[in-house]
Design an enzyme around this catalytic site. Structure first.
Site, PDB file in Angstrom:
ATOM      1  N   CYS A 191      62.067  32.604  47.080  1.00 53.41           N
ATOM      2  CA  CYS A 191      61.635  33.703  47.956  1.00 53.41           C
ATOM      3  C   CYS A 191      62.442  33.666  49.246  1.00 53.41           C
ATOM      4  O   CYS A 191      62.589  34.668  49.924  1.00 53.41           O
ATOM      5  CB  CYS A 191      60.155  33.574  48.240  1.00 53.41           C
ATOM      6  SG  CYS A 191      59.724  31.947  48.818  1.00 53.41           S
TER       7      CYS A 191
ATOM      8  N   GLU B 240      51.477  34.868  49.566  1.00 51.15           N
ATOM      9  CA  GLU B 240      52.858  34.724  50.042  1.00 51.15           C
ATOM     10  C   GLU B 240      53.709  35.473  49.033  1.00 51.15           C
ATOM     11  O   GLU B 240      53.654  35.186  47.834  1.00 51.15           O
ATOM     12  CB  GLU B 240      53.251  33.246  50.133  1.00 51.15           C
ATOM     13  CG  GLU B 240      52.376  32.433  51.092  1.00 51.15           C
ATOM     14  CD  GLU B 240      52.273  33.019  52.494  1.00 51.15           C
ATOM     15  OE1 GLU B 240      53.213  33.698  52.956  1.00 51.15           O
ATOM     16  OE2 GLU B 240      51.218  32.838  53.140  1.00 51.15           O
TER      17      GLU B 240
HETATM   18  P1  NAD Z   1      55.160  37.938  39.919  1.00 46.48           P
HETATM   19  O1  NAD Z   1      54.537  38.735  41.009  1.00 46.48           O
HETATM   20  O2  NAD Z   1      55.798  38.647  38.801  1.00 46.48           O
HETATM   21  O3  NAD Z   1      54.060  36.978  39.270  1.00 46.48           O
HETATM   22  C1  NAD Z   1      53.285  36.099  40.059  1.00 46.48           C
HETATM   23  C2  NAD Z   1      52.015  35.773  39.308  1.00 46.48           C
HETATM   24  O4  NAD Z   1      51.196  36.957  39.250  1.00 46.48           O
HETATM   25  C3  NAD Z   1      52.246  35.351  37.859  1.00 46.48           C
HETATM   26  O5  NAD Z   1      51.329  34.336  37.523  1.00 46.48           O
HETATM   27  C4  NAD Z   1      51.971  36.627  37.097  1.00 46.48           C
HETATM   28  O6  NAD Z   1      51.617  36.417  35.753  1.00 46.48           O
HETATM   29  C5  NAD Z   1      50.808  37.183  37.901  1.00 46.48           C
HETATM   30  N1  NAD Z   1      50.542  38.612  37.710  1.00 46.48           N
HETATM   31  C6  NAD Z   1      51.410  39.587  37.406  1.00 46.48           C
HETATM   32  N2  NAD Z   1      50.771  40.781  37.363  1.00 46.48           N
HETATM   33  C7  NAD Z   1      49.475  40.538  37.647  1.00 46.48           C
HETATM   34  C8  NAD Z   1      48.321  41.347  37.766  1.00 46.48           C
HETATM   35  N3  NAD Z   1      48.369  42.668  37.581  1.00 46.48           N
HETATM   36  N4  NAD Z   1      47.140  40.757  38.084  1.00 46.48           N
HETATM   37  C9  NAD Z   1      47.071  39.408  38.301  1.00 46.48           C
HETATM   38  N5  NAD Z   1      48.141  38.596  38.207  1.00 46.48           N
HETATM   39  C10 NAD Z   1      49.329  39.152  37.881  1.00 46.48           C
HETATM   40  O7  NAD Z   1      56.190  36.913  40.631  1.00 46.48           O
HETATM   41  P2  NAD Z   1      57.186  35.860  39.968  1.00 46.48           P
HETATM   42  O8  NAD Z   1      58.292  36.588  39.282  1.00 46.48           O
HETATM   43  O9  NAD Z   1      56.444  34.810  39.221  1.00 46.48           O
HETATM   44  O10 NAD Z   1      57.757  35.162  41.284  1.00 46.48           O
HETATM   45  C11 NAD Z   1      58.755  35.753  42.039  1.00 46.48           C
HETATM   46  C12 NAD Z   1      58.178  36.453  43.248  1.00 46.48           C
HETATM   47  O11 NAD Z   1      57.401  35.534  43.993  1.00 46.48           O
HETATM   48  C13 NAD Z   1      59.280  36.932  44.194  1.00 46.48           C
HETATM   49  O12 NAD Z   1      58.930  38.182  44.699  1.00 46.48           O
HETATM   50  C14 NAD Z   1      59.261  35.870  45.304  1.00 46.48           C
HETATM   51  O13 NAD Z   1      59.766  36.323  46.530  1.00 46.48           O
HETATM   52  C15 NAD Z   1      57.809  35.528  45.354  1.00 46.48           C
HETATM   53  N6  NAD Z   1      57.597  34.203  45.937  1.00 46.48           N
HETATM   54  C16 NAD Z   1      57.173  34.127  47.223  1.00 46.48           C
HETATM   55  C17 NAD Z   1      56.999  32.899  47.841  1.00 46.48           C
HETATM   56  C18 NAD Z   1      56.545  32.811  49.272  1.00 46.48           C
HETATM   57  O14 NAD Z   1      56.161  31.732  49.696  1.00 46.48           O
HETATM   58  N7  NAD Z   1      56.589  33.901  50.028  1.00 46.48           N
HETATM   59  C19 NAD Z   1      57.238  31.722  47.111  1.00 46.48           C
HETATM   60  C20 NAD Z   1      57.657  31.838  45.780  1.00 46.48           C
HETATM   61  C21 NAD Z   1      57.825  33.082  45.204  1.00 46.48           C
END
Ligand code: NAD
Length: 541
Positions: free
Chosen positions: A327, A293
């Protein structure tokens, strides 16, 4: 062996406590906030139930008071990530043979503990670590997480009762095996409940999991892990491994037993994961189930017959609660020119009263954004709008990171429906408005539908049923969670299953049966009572 068909009580959503002045929950929360701030804890990696202090550490700070360190957390390195995979493999045999009712009981117990004695800890940790107001913490780390635990257990029992038809001569059974291999859960910073749900959903279905929390939410997520342990989760079923995303990917995405990925976060990170898994596809024993998501650019579309007070309340709550870091946050709105002057007046008057500050002061409606990186990114969008001749900042726009990462609720008015802040995810308290002429109503609906890569949430406002019907049809694929005369945020487990498509994710609807179905590997068993004894069919004679 038990011989009864057990049932799980159909859950009701966890009631939201009020935290009114003088209420017992407010008093105990205030006490817990003070207690947590007076400590500085050391957060280990937890693998196979063992706490490992690697010495490679980072700090958890309070976003609204960023010199205050709440905890030091230890990062898993390559060695620990490999150990976690081994621990998950080791725990799997026993965990998948635990009867579903005993598995379920652990998560129902966790829900009950969270509803009671753990509630203040999780809420206080979320308020301090992620800068949520008391209400935003309560609906996340208490109510939503409790709902995920209870509803997922209930949905599991419902899925297991779903069986194929049989005949007199054969009995067909469907067995819902867990996946073969381990599952990786990678969670975002913005919801403690999502942090808990990403590893828990596959675990409920009998899988074992590696859980990488977001660096910016390790603090509250660690308490979730401790809660699950207290509820009796066996060692190794969920392994808590704060780590660098890149390093984690290098180890996990090269492992032949990777069976699934449960991700929530940005579209960009999910794209990278999907590509890596695709490139490694020959290495895996099975096709990994990939559930993600991701981002959103969520809209509110106001028809000329919208109720102005309702619309303005939805714009403010939808765009600015939790500093717009949902999000589902409303970040673009299309307003009919016939309503605009009235909307502008009420919106500016109301939004000007919003207090931004320390969330421990309950009169504040907004806290700080999560960290320096987010602050700089959001500020960059505001600066871009300030410099543009296609946009005007009609409210807010000031940023100050001297004490915490504070950004004022900001409203941009643009003349271009494709303006940068109308189409890109900002993930901060920034709302961009576009005013359309009545004769451009349908064309503007088309722009709303097609001008971003996302399809997560959206809301329409009107008192005219004919207009609602037209807008709902026009925007059919624009959002996976669609709201009529309501803000586009605040989905409740069991009521509005959550998720979107396009570049917002795989739309497997967190907190619903649809999501749990991804964490299983069904086996169909046919038993024939009177098997044929001659290969020839009667028509052949
Ligand atoms: P992010 O993508 O920066 O990080 C998410 C997770 O991925 C973290 O644990 C991060 O450390 C990890 N990560 C980062 N790079 C990685 C890699 N190369 N390999 C593996 N893991 C990696 O997101 P964020 O800033 O924590 O959250 C915000 C984002 O999440 C926004 O885009 C928001 O829209 C989305 N979000 C979506 C939903 C939904 O249900 N659609 C819900 C909540 C948040």
């Amino acid at each position: 062996m038990s011989n009864a068909f057990f049932t799980v009580k159909k859950p009701l959503n966890e009631p939201i406590l009020s935290y009114l002045q003088g209420s017992p929950e407010r008093i105990s929360l205030k006490g817990k906030l003070k207690e947590l701030k007076e400590q500085r804890i050391d957060i280990p990696v937890i693998i196979g139930g063992k706490e490992i202090y690697t010495g490679n550490t980072k700090e958890c700070v309070i976003p609204h008071n960023n010199k205050h360190v709440l905890a030091t957390y230890h990062l898993a390195g390559e060695k620990e990530i490999k150990l976690a995979i081994e621990a998950a493999r080791l725990a799997k045999k026993e965990w998948e043979s635990v009867s579903w009712q005993h598995r379920g009981a652990i998560f129902l117990k966790a829900a009950e503990l969270l509803s009671g004695s753990w509630r203040t800890t999780l809420n206080a940790a979320t308020m301090l670590g992620q800068s949520k107001t008391v209400y935003q913490a309560e609906i996340d780390s208490a109510c939503e997480l409790i709902d995920f635990l209870r509803f997922n257990t209930y949905f599991m029992s419902e899925i297991y009762t779903d069986q194929p038809i049989s005949t007199n001569d054969n009995w067909n059974r469907l067995e819902y095996r867990p996946l073969e291999g381990f599952v990786l859960a990678v969670s975002p910073f913005n919801f403690t409940a999502i942090g808990g749900n990403l590893p828990v959903a596959p675990a409920i279905m009998g899988n074992t999991v590696l859980w990488k929390p977001s660096g910016a939410a390790v603090y509250s997520n660690y308490f979730v892990m401790k809660l699950l342990q207290e509820a009796g989760l066996p060692d190794g079923v969920i392994n808590f491994i704060p780590s660098s995303g890149n390093l984690l990917g290098d180890v996990v995405f090269n492992h032949q037993e990777l069976a699934g990925v449960h991700f929530t976060g940005s579209t960009q990170v999910f794209n990278t994961m999907w590509k890596t898994i695709g490139n490694n596809i020959e290495k895996y024993n099975s096709y990994p189930k990939i559930v993600g998501e991701t981002g959103g650019k969520d809209f509110i579309f106001a028809h000329k017959d919208a109720n102005v007070e309702q619309l303005v309340t939805a714009l403010i709550r939808g765009a600015f609660e939790y500093q717009g870091q949902k999000c589902s946050a409303a970040s673009r709105a299309y307003i009919s020119a016939q309503l605009w002057e009235e909307v502008r007046g009420v919106l500016i008057k109301e939004a000007s009263t919003i207090n931004v500050g320390n969330v421990e002061d309950f009169s504040n409606f907004m806290g700080a954004v999560i960290d320096q990186k987010a602050y700089d990114k959001i500020k960059g969008y505001i600066e871009y709008a300030k410099a543009s001749d296609q946009a005007e900042i009609i409210l807010g726009g000031r940023c100050d990171d001297s004490l915490g990462y504070f950004i004022e609720p900001t409203i941009i008015l643009t003349t271009d429906p494709h303006f940068k802040t109308m189409t890109e995810e900002i993930f901060g308290p920034v709302l961009t408005l576009y005013v359309y002429k009545e004769e451009d109503f349908e064309e503007t609906l088309d722009i709303c539908n097609s001008s971003t890569i996302y399809g997560l949430t959206g809301a329409i406002f009107s008192q005219d049923r004919g207009a609602l019907i037209k807008m709902e049809a026009h925007l059919r694929n624009a959002a996976g969670n669609f709201y009529i005369n309501d803000k586009p945020t605040g989905a409740v487990v069991g009521q509005q299953p959550f998720g979107g498509s396009r570049k917002s994710g795989t739309n497997d609807k967190a907190g619903s049966k649809l999501n749990l179905l991804r964490w299983m590997n069904p086996r169909t068993i046919k038993e024939t009572f009177n098997p044929p004894t001659n290969y020839r069919y009667p028509y052949m004679g």
